[in-house]
Design an enzyme around this catalytic site. Structure first.
Site, PDB file in Angstrom:
ATOM      1  N   TYR A 113     -10.663  -6.268  11.256  1.00 14.20           N
ATOM      2  CA  TYR A 113      -9.490  -5.391  11.383  1.00 14.20           C
ATOM      3  C   TYR A 113      -9.269  -5.033  12.855  1.00 14.20           C
ATOM      4  O   TYR A 113      -8.169  -5.176  13.394  1.00 14.20           O
ATOM      5  CB  TYR A 113      -9.685  -4.113  10.552  1.00 14.20           C
ATOM      6  CG  TYR A 113      -8.746  -3.002  10.943  1.00 14.20           C
ATOM      7  CD1 TYR A 113      -7.384  -3.093  10.667  1.00 14.20           C
ATOM      8  CD2 TYR A 113      -9.205  -1.866  11.627  1.00 14.20           C
ATOM      9  CE1 TYR A 113      -6.510  -2.083  11.057  1.00 14.20           C
ATOM     10  CE2 TYR A 113      -8.341  -0.858  12.017  1.00 14.20           C
ATOM     11  CZ  TYR A 113      -7.006  -0.967  11.733  1.00 14.20           C
ATOM     12  OH  TYR A 113      -6.131   0.025  12.125  1.00 14.20           O
ATOM     13  N   SER A 167      -5.312   1.121  17.578  1.00 15.86           N
ATOM     14  CA  SER A 167      -6.334   2.026  17.050  1.00 15.86           C
ATOM     15  C   SER A 167      -7.439   2.237  18.069  1.00 15.86           C
ATOM     16  O   SER A 167      -7.725   1.348  18.886  1.00 15.86           O
ATOM     17  CB  SER A 167      -6.921   1.381  15.789  1.00 15.86           C
ATOM     18  OG  SER A 167      -8.134   1.985  15.451  1.00 15.86           O
ATOM     19  N   ASN A 201       0.833  -1.212   0.000  1.00 13.60           N
ATOM     20  CA  ASN A 201       0.000   0.000   0.000  1.00 13.60           C
ATOM     21  C   ASN A 201       0.865   1.260   0.000  1.00 13.60           C
ATOM     22  O   ASN A 201       0.499   2.275   0.601  1.00 13.60           O
ATOM     23  CB  ASN A 201      -0.924  -0.010   1.228  1.00 13.60           C
ATOM     24  CG  ASN A 201      -2.071   0.954   1.078  1.00 13.60           C
ATOM     25  OD1 ASN A 201      -2.563   1.194  -0.022  1.00 13.60           O
ATOM     26  ND2 ASN A 201      -2.501   1.552   2.186  1.00 13.60           N
ATOM     27  N   LYS A 212      -6.178  -5.943  15.841  1.00 11.97           N
ATOM     28  CA  LYS A 212      -5.472  -4.990  16.724  1.00 11.97           C
ATOM     29  C   LYS A 212      -5.590  -5.429  18.177  1.00 11.97           C
ATOM     30  O   LYS A 212      -4.611  -5.406  18.925  1.00 11.97           O
ATOM     31  CB  LYS A 212      -6.039  -3.577  16.552  1.00 11.97           C
ATOM     32  CG  LYS A 212      -5.750  -2.945  15.210  1.00 11.97           C
ATOM     33  CD  LYS A 212      -4.259  -2.671  15.035  1.00 11.97           C
ATOM     34  CE  LYS A 212      -3.926  -2.165  13.653  1.00 11.97           C
ATOM     35  NZ  LYS A 212      -2.493  -2.170  13.346  1.00 11.97           N
TER      36      LYS A 212
HETATM   37  P1  NAD Z   1      -0.563   2.335   5.284  1.00  8.65           P
HETATM   38  O1  NAD Z   1      -1.292   1.259   4.576  1.00  8.65           O
HETATM   39  O2  NAD Z   1      -0.346   3.622   4.599  1.00  8.65           O
HETATM   40  O3  NAD Z   1       0.873   1.795   5.762  1.00  8.65           O
HETATM   41  C1  NAD Z   1       1.113   0.449   6.077  1.00  8.65           C
HETATM   42  C2  NAD Z   1       2.361   0.021   5.318  1.00  8.65           C
HETATM   43  O4  NAD Z   1       2.645  -1.334   5.638  1.00  8.65           O
HETATM   44  C3  NAD Z   1       2.185   0.096   3.801  1.00  8.65           C
HETATM   45  O5  NAD Z   1       3.268   0.811   3.241  1.00  8.65           O
HETATM   46  C4  NAD Z   1       2.194  -1.362   3.350  1.00  8.65           C
HETATM   47  O6  NAD Z   1       2.779  -1.511   2.081  1.00  8.65           O
HETATM   48  C5  NAD Z   1       2.993  -2.026   4.448  1.00  8.65           C
HETATM   49  N1  NAD Z   1       2.713  -3.436   4.698  1.00  8.65           N
HETATM   50  C6  NAD Z   1       1.503  -4.029   4.913  1.00  8.65           C
HETATM   51  N2  NAD Z   1       1.659  -5.345   5.165  1.00  8.65           N
HETATM   52  C7  NAD Z   1       3.003  -5.589   5.123  1.00  8.65           C
HETATM   53  C8  NAD Z   1       3.810  -6.747   5.313  1.00  8.65           C
HETATM   54  N3  NAD Z   1       3.287  -7.927   5.587  1.00  8.65           N
HETATM   55  N4  NAD Z   1       5.140  -6.621   5.187  1.00  8.65           N
HETATM   56  C9  NAD Z   1       5.708  -5.418   4.896  1.00  8.65           C
HETATM   57  N5  NAD Z   1       5.003  -4.290   4.716  1.00  8.65           N
HETATM   58  C10 NAD Z   1       3.664  -4.379   4.823  1.00  8.65           C
HETATM   59  O7  NAD Z   1      -1.297   2.543   6.693  1.00  8.65           O
HETATM   60  P2  NAD Z   1      -1.136   3.718   7.764  1.00  8.65           P
HETATM   61  O8  NAD Z   1      -2.341   4.568   7.716  1.00  8.65           O
HETATM   62  O9  NAD Z   1       0.198   4.329   7.655  1.00  8.65           O
HETATM   63  O10 NAD Z   1      -1.250   2.854   9.100  1.00  8.65           O
HETATM   64  C11 NAD Z   1      -0.093   2.364   9.761  1.00  8.65           C
HETATM   65  C12 NAD Z   1      -0.550   1.509  10.928  1.00  8.65           C
HETATM   66  O11 NAD Z   1      -1.385   2.294  11.784  1.00  8.65           O
HETATM   67  C13 NAD Z   1      -1.383   0.290  10.522  1.00  8.65           C
HETATM   68  O12 NAD Z   1      -1.022  -0.787  11.366  1.00  8.65           O
HETATM   69  C14 NAD Z   1      -2.797   0.737  10.798  1.00  8.65           C
HETATM   70  O13 NAD Z   1      -3.634  -0.352  11.091  1.00  8.65           O
HETATM   71  C15 NAD Z   1      -2.614   1.633  12.004  1.00  8.65           C
HETATM   72  N6  NAD Z   1      -3.691   2.627  12.157  1.00  8.65           N
HETATM   73  C16 NAD Z   1      -3.989   3.469  11.120  1.00  8.65           C
HETATM   74  C17 NAD Z   1      -5.039   4.384  11.254  1.00  8.65           C
HETATM   75  C18 NAD Z   1      -5.413   5.289  10.108  1.00  8.65           C
HETATM   76  O14 NAD Z   1      -6.529   5.812  10.113  1.00  8.65           O
HETATM   77  N7  NAD Z   1      -4.544   5.528   9.131  1.00  8.65           N
HETATM   78  C19 NAD Z   1      -5.771   4.452  12.446  1.00  8.65           C
HETATM   79  C20 NAD Z   1      -5.425   3.608  13.489  1.00  8.65           C
HETATM   80  C21 NAD Z   1      -4.368   2.697  13.334  1.00  8.65           C
HETATM   81  N1  UFG Z   2     -17.965   9.698   6.827  1.00 11.99           N
HETATM   82  C1  UFG Z   2     -18.885  10.244   5.959  1.00 11.99           C
HETATM   83  N2  UFG Z   2     -18.697  10.077   4.612  1.00 11.99           N
HETATM   84  C2  UFG Z   2     -17.616   9.406   4.116  1.00 11.99           C
HETATM   85  C3  UFG Z   2     -16.685   8.858   5.010  1.00 11.99           C
HETATM   86  C4  UFG Z   2     -16.889   9.021   6.370  1.00 11.99           C
HETATM   87  O1  UFG Z   2     -19.869  10.855   6.372  1.00 11.99           O
HETATM   88  O2  UFG Z   2     -17.510   9.283   2.884  1.00 11.99           O
HETATM   89  C5  UFG Z   2     -18.151   9.908   8.275  1.00 11.99           C
HETATM   90  C6  UFG Z   2     -18.286   8.627   9.076  1.00 11.99           C
HETATM   91  O3  UFG Z   2     -19.630   8.232   9.128  1.00 11.99           O
HETATM   92  C7  UFG Z   2     -17.721   9.060  10.425  1.00 11.99           C
HETATM   93  C8  UFG Z   2     -16.652  10.081  10.062  1.00 11.99           C
HETATM   94  O4  UFG Z   2     -16.979  10.529   8.758  1.00 11.99           O
HETATM   95  O5  UFG Z   2     -18.712   9.693  11.187  1.00 11.99           O
HETATM   96  C9  UFG Z   2     -15.240   9.522  10.059  1.00 11.99           C
HETATM   97  O6  UFG Z   2     -15.187   8.364   9.232  1.00 11.99           O
HETATM   98  P1  UFG Z   2     -13.797   7.711   8.779  1.00 11.99           P
HETATM   99  O7  UFG Z   2     -14.138   6.571   7.877  1.00 11.99           O
HETATM  100  O8  UFG Z   2     -12.891   8.763   8.249  1.00 11.99           O
HETATM  101  O9  UFG Z   2     -13.152   7.211  10.146  1.00 11.99           O
HETATM  102  P2  UFG Z   2     -13.705   6.181  11.247  1.00 11.99           P
HETATM  103  O10 UFG Z   2     -13.753   6.928  12.536  1.00 11.99           O
HETATM  104  O11 UFG Z   2     -14.905   5.484  10.784  1.00 11.99           O
HETATM  105  O12 UFG Z   2     -12.536   5.096  11.270  1.00 11.99           O
HETATM  106  C10 UFG Z   2     -11.159   5.453  11.334  1.00 11.99           C
HETATM  107  C11 UFG Z   2     -10.313   4.386  10.660  1.00 11.99           C
HETATM  108  C12 UFG Z   2     -10.371   3.098  11.451  1.00 11.99           C
HETATM  109  C13 UFG Z   2      -9.994   3.388  12.883  1.00 11.99           C
HETATM  110  C14 UFG Z   2     -10.856   4.467  13.468  1.00 11.99           C
HETATM  111  C15 UFG Z   2     -10.397   4.829  14.862  1.00 11.99           C
HETATM  112  O13 UFG Z   2     -10.792   4.126   9.346  1.00 11.99           O
HETATM  113  O14 UFG Z   2      -9.447   2.192  10.924  1.00 11.99           O
HETATM  114  O15 UFG Z   2     -10.773   5.643  12.655  1.00 11.99           O
HETATM  115  O16 UFG Z   2      -9.062   5.164  14.850  1.00 11.99           O
HETATM  116  F1  UFG Z   2     -10.159   2.242  13.585  1.00 11.99           F
END
Ligand code: NAD
Ligand code: UFG
Length: 332
Positions: A148, A124, A35, A152
């Site tokens: 997912y 998360s 990704n 976690k």
């Molecule tokens: P992202 O997808 O941008 O980054 C994850 C990276 O890990 C990617 O570059 C992907 O290529 C790499 N990857 C996935 N599986 C792999 C594997 N098996 N080996 C090597 N590389 C691998 O995601 P992000 O938003 O940067 O999130 C980073 C971490 O934070 C994740 O664990 C995600 O679950 C967690 N997290 C993200 C959010 C969010 O909203 N972005 C919220 C809460 C937690």
């Molecule tokens: N929303 C909309 N329209 C959209 C997308 C989202 O109205 O097209 C609303 C959702 O209903 C929510 C808010 O915007 O009320 C935020 O939604 P997101 O999808 O941006 O984020 P979430 O809080 O649903 O989830 C995110 C990450 C999860 C993580 C969580 C808590 O996607 O992986 O935050 O960290 F677990």
């Protein structure tokens, strides 16, 4: 000090590598580019004017990890690698359990083997399920509503078990709220493939004309204007939280969980308005049905991170909106 960053070319990982390099850490990144793109490596180097080692490889591959630990004295690991799309995890649970659990177990085994017992893990706010009250504290009961989130929570439990079995470990579990925004340079940021699931990337694509109209998922929630409320946190603030966590685990043994949020909740419409104002652009939207599984509101009590790690978010909603849009404009 040398830090191994798994998933270090991804959205949060790349911003964290920038801050690690800015703070004079040596960095080794492993990412399988599932990704992310290899060009992010050069962008990080351009921002920091510093070099780091990149290994294109899978964290589930023990041989690749062992080679990294043989060739480098790794002092601590930040583990970002994993899959993160809630909806996709419901459709493809096995893929999520396989990658998120397998990568973590393999990493932990190799760390143990090479006596590297310091870890920062990306958890998360999803592990709080539907919180009974707000703001959310780390002591709240944990539950999940999708595969997912379950990965976690399972990993958190694995880490707590590891520490119970061996008090030599030093582990910081960081529970992120809603990361948004991008680096000021506009060189790195969030670029989801296809139609985004998350709110900010969707807003940005509507503003940019790539998508026609934002669907606001429900306006009958128990919130200020009926739309869902979340704790949006600037990705650079979030990355700085990792630096504080690394500093802490390098000095202290134990395991602890920390909320990383701002403590402020913004509704969907408040975010849209802020975005329009700060970027001087209109965002078309329409109210639609609720999205299955969404909760009314979610925001953090991050006082523990402030007290113990000395970290607090600094950037407000305007900067988040500005930087998110700047990244997209610069990368058209
Ligand atoms: P992202 O997808 O941008 O980054 C994850 C990276 O890990 C990617 O570059 C992907 O290529 C790499 N990857 C996935 N599986 C792999 C594997 N098996 N080996 C090597 N590389 C691998 O995601 P992000 O938003 O940067 O999130 C980073 C971490 O934070 C994740 O664990 C995600 O679950 C967690 N997290 C993200 C959010 C969010 O909203 N972005 C919220 C809460 C937690
Ligand atoms: N929303 C909309 N329209 C959209 C997308 C989202 O109205 O097209 C609303 C959702 O209903 C929510 C808010 O915007 O009320 C935020 O939604 P997101 O999808 O941006 O984020 P979430 O809080 O649903 O989830 C995110 C990450 C999860 C993580 C969580 C808590 O996607 O992986 O935050 O960290 F677990």
């Amino acid at each position: 000090m040398k830090i191994l960053v798994t998933g270090g070319l991804g959205y949060i990982g790349s911003h964290t590598v920038v801050e690690l390099l800015n703070n004079d850490y040596e960095v080794v990144v492993i990412d399988n580019l599932y990704n992310s793109k290899e060009e992010v490596k050069d962008k990080i180097k351009a921002i920091t004017n510093k070099d780091f080692q990149f290994v294109k490889g899978d964290v589930c591959d023990k041989n690749v990890l062992e080679k990294i630990f043989i060739e480098n004295k790794i002092d601590a690991v930040i583990h970002f690698a994993g899959y993160k799309a809630v909806g996709e995890s419901v459709q493809k649970p096995l893929m999520y359990y396989r990658n998120n659990l397998d990568s973590t177990l393999t990493l932990l085994e190799v760390m143990n083997q090479y006596n590297c017992k310091r870890l920062v893990f990306s958890s998360s706010a999803t592990v709080y399920g539907k919180p009974a009250s707000l703001p959310i504290k780390e002591t709240f009961p944990l539950s999940t509503t999708n595969p997912y989130g379950t990965t976690k929570l399972m990993i958190e439990d694995i880490l707590r078990d590891i520490y119970k079995s061996d008090n030599d470990w030093s582990i910081a579990i960081l529970r992120y709220f809603n990361p948004v925004g991008a680096h000021k340079s506009g060189l790195i940021g969030e670029s989801p493939n296809g139609i985004p699931n998350n709110l900010m990337p969707y807003i940005v694509k509507v503003a940019d004309g790539e998508l026609e109209c934002l669907s606001v998922f429900g306006d009958d929630y128990d919130t200020v204007d009926g739309t869902g409320v979340r704790d949006y946190i600037h990705v650079v603030d979030l990355s700085l939280g990792h630096i504080k966590a690394i500093e802490y685990i390098l000095k202290n043994k134990g395991i602890d969980e920390y909320n990383l949020g701002t403590g402020n909740g913004f509704s969907v419409l408040q975010l849209v308005k802020a975005f329009e104002k700060v970027n001087g652009i209109k965002v078309n939207y329409k109210i639609t049905d609720r999205r299955a599984g969404d909760i009314d509101a979610c925001y953090a009590d991050s006082s523990k991170a402030k007290e113990i790690l000395g970290w607090e978010a600094q950037k407000g909603i305007d900067e988040m909106c500005k930087d998110a849009y700047n990244f997209v404009i610069k990368n058209k």
